[in-house]
Design an enzyme around this catalytic site. Structure first.
Site, mmCIF file in Angstrom:
data_model
loop_
_atom_site.group_PDB
_atom_site.id
_atom_site.type_symbol
_atom_site.label_atom_id
_atom_site.label_comp_id
_atom_site.label_asym_id
_atom_site.label_seq_id
_atom_site.Cartn_x
_atom_site.Cartn_y
_atom_site.Cartn_z
ATOM 1 N N LYS A 174 -17.817 21.767 96.885
ATOM 2 C CA LYS A 174 -18.275 22.078 98.236
ATOM 3 C C LYS A 174 -18.549 23.575 98.321
ATOM 4 O O LYS A 174 -17.756 24.384 97.836
ATOM 5 C CB LYS A 174 -17.208 21.658 99.255
ATOM 6 C CG LYS A 174 -17.616 21.872 100.710
ATOM 7 C CD LYS A 174 -16.530 21.374 101.667
ATOM 8 C CE LYS A 174 -16.919 21.585 103.123
ATOM 9 N NZ LYS A 174 -15.904 21.068 104.067
ATOM 10 N N SER A 214 -17.291 17.892 107.621
ATOM 11 C CA SER A 214 -18.273 18.843 107.128
ATOM 12 C C SER A 214 -18.574 18.704 105.637
ATOM 13 O O SER A 214 -19.538 19.297 105.145
ATOM 14 C CB SER A 214 -17.768 20.271 107.405
ATOM 15 O OG SER A 214 -16.558 20.520 106.707
ATOM 16 N N SER A 242 -12.533 16.630 107.754
ATOM 17 C CA SER A 242 -13.770 16.878 107.004
ATOM 18 C C SER A 242 -13.776 16.375 105.566
ATOM 19 O O SER A 242 -14.787 16.486 104.880
ATOM 20 C CB SER A 242 -14.114 18.367 107.018
ATOM 21 O OG SER A 242 -14.560 18.755 108.295
#
Length: 495
Positions: free
Chosen positions: A75, A150, A174
């Protein structure tokens, strides 16, 4: 080869069915072919293949660890030396870190090969991956749908088999929510288990990194490498290292092999099954709970009475911390700097106005407001008091059960653009995940079915919540379910 889990890929490497370089090349080709999903912000084949060659050299010695040569996507909230680290924001669109985040360094030291940096909501603020400066991510199951956020890029990458595993972060859901929406497995460990050093901060008392992969067994193997004390993170927990795979495939109690989960008490919070839960999500979760009963578990009713307060509490505390953390992005030390400005103050204003997206600005404004004179006591301190009560509610519930289960989200993934004009509706979608984060507890999502009707191709996740430091047992419970079902094995059409 791409449909294999991490464990299966490791076996293929050991059996010399493929090399680490060949594996990396396979996933790089898949990433390129699936470019329209927009799951990745940056891919660098030269960096990836250099890591793969080093992994092959280790594999040839015959003494390589369990993760050597296996691909992973990071990420883009974890800083990585040699790659851009953007946090999905224009503010950091050209930033290159001089060091690796602890999570990145540990996985690299374990021999894993980075195939790229995944897309995300800007500064991890969002539930749909539509807030990225680099554009929205599509859900591989239904490209009209959001992948969740996210960590939407990481979830989409694993679901589309563009990487067998990815790192994610979870501040209010998330990891768990995109794992649910994208039909993969993801775990948020106990707060402090995984180092935040080198993780671009959103809300420091809530942020926690974790693994996302096909199965609970894969997540357990990854967590072995990711977790552990880090003196560079003041919130890192000093605890003995443990093997998160140690209970996998074992019965809950040694004498109950016929029913592997006999003796397990599963708490069902009534607040998680009330009005607002979509019928198709309820049906999938109920079916999963019946499977747990078949494995020998007992279902127990519990209550988490402050669940509905988790949304206002979270959206006071998290923006307050964000407004402080993001004050560093001023165009001077690092970050986007406006091209034209009159003086220093004007440069600050224009740089931040141009560099941040609308959701980030909204949360900075809310955070600055609740921390301002006259409102600090009324909002921020009050929210912190309720946060403690939420944590106490969980401890009362755990007196009656070993794990808590329920839905991850009230619905399956919604259409891209459906909630963009109403941020409150977006916030409400986090109702079942926020309280776990506020309490600092470990939580995970396990695929357990699909929606109905027009949503028949949109996955549903089962949330498993454990008490502090109980990740190994949670992973055991999730793994038992996955040995009895094949939801985690399903992949989007054409993958």
């Amino acid at each position: 080869m791409h449909e294999k889990s991490l464990t299966e890929l490791r076996a293929a490497l050991t059996a010399k069915e493929c090399s680490a370089v060949e594996l990396a090349q396979l996933y790089l080709k898949r990433i390129d072919a699936a470019n329209s999903l927009n799951a990745f912000i940056q891919v660098d084949p030269d960096l990836t293949l250099a890591q793969a060659k080093a992994a092959d050299a280790l594999l040839h010695t015959g003494h390589a660890g369990p993760l050597v040569g296996l691909p992973i996507a990071h990420k883009d909230v974890f800083v990585t030396k040699g790659w851009r680290s953007t946090a999905g924001s224009k503010m950091l669109s050209n930033y290159e870190s001089p060091f690796d985040a602890t999570v990145v360094a540990r996985l690299q030291n374990a021999g894993m090969v980075c195939v790229g940096k995944t897309n995300m909501d800007e500064f991890a603020m969002g539930s749909s991956n539509e807030n990225s400066y680099f554009g929205p991510v599509q859900n591989p199951w239904d490209v009209k749908a959001v992948p969740g956020g996210s960590s939407g890029g990481s979830a989409a990458a694993v679901a589309a088999r563009l990487a067998p595993a990815a790192t994610g972060t979870d501040t209010g859901g998330s990891i768990r929510q995109p794992a649910s929406f994208s039909g993969i497995t993801g775990i948020k460990p106990t707060y402090g288990r995984v180092s935040r050093y080198g993780m671009i901060a959103f809300a420091s008392s809530l942020d926690q990194g974790g693994p996302m992969a096909q199965s609970a067994a894969d997540c357990a193997t990854l967590l072995n490498a990711m977790a552990g004390f880090d003196e560079r993170d003041s919130t890192s927990l000093v605890r003995d290292d443990e093997d998160y795979t140690r209970y996998l495939g074992k019965p809950w109690k040694e004498e109950s092999a016929a029913k592997p989960l006999a003796g397990l008490r599963i708490g069902l919070p009534k607040e998680y099954f009330g009005a607002g839960l979509a019928d198709d999500v309820r049906a999938s979760v109920d079916a999963a709970l019946k499977q747990y009963e078949a494995l020998g578990a007992t279902l127990v009713d519990v209550s988490l009475p402050k669940t509905e307060l988790s949304i206002p509490v979270y959206y006071v505390i998290a923006p307050a911390e964000a407004s402080s953390n993001l004050s560093r992005f001023d165009g001077v030390r690092f970050g986007h700097r406006a091209a034209e400005y009159r003086d220093l103050l004007d440069m600050y204003k224009k740089s931040r106005a141009e560099g941040f997206g609308p959701e980030v600005k909204r949360r900075i404004l809310v955070g600055a407001y609740v921390l301002s004179h006259g409102y600090y006591d009324a909002y921020y301190l009050q929210a912190q008091k309720i946060r403690r009560i939420i944590a106490q509610d969980f401890q009362e519930a755990f007196k009656q059960c070993d794990v808590i289960m329920g839905p991850v989200a009230p619905s399956v993934a919604w259409d891209l653009g459906a909630k963009g004009d109403d941020p409150v509706q977006m916030y409400l979608a986090d109702i079942y995940t926020l309280s776990v984060s506020l309490a600092g507890l470990p939580g995970m999502s396990v695929p357990c079915g699909f929606g109905a009707g027009a949503n028949a191709q949109r996955p549903v996740g089962l949330q498993i919540i454990g008490n502090y430091f109980n990740e190994a047992r949670m992973l055991q419970v999730a793994d038992a379910f996955q040995r009895a079902t094949d939801w985690h094995r399903k992949a989007p059409a054409g993958v």
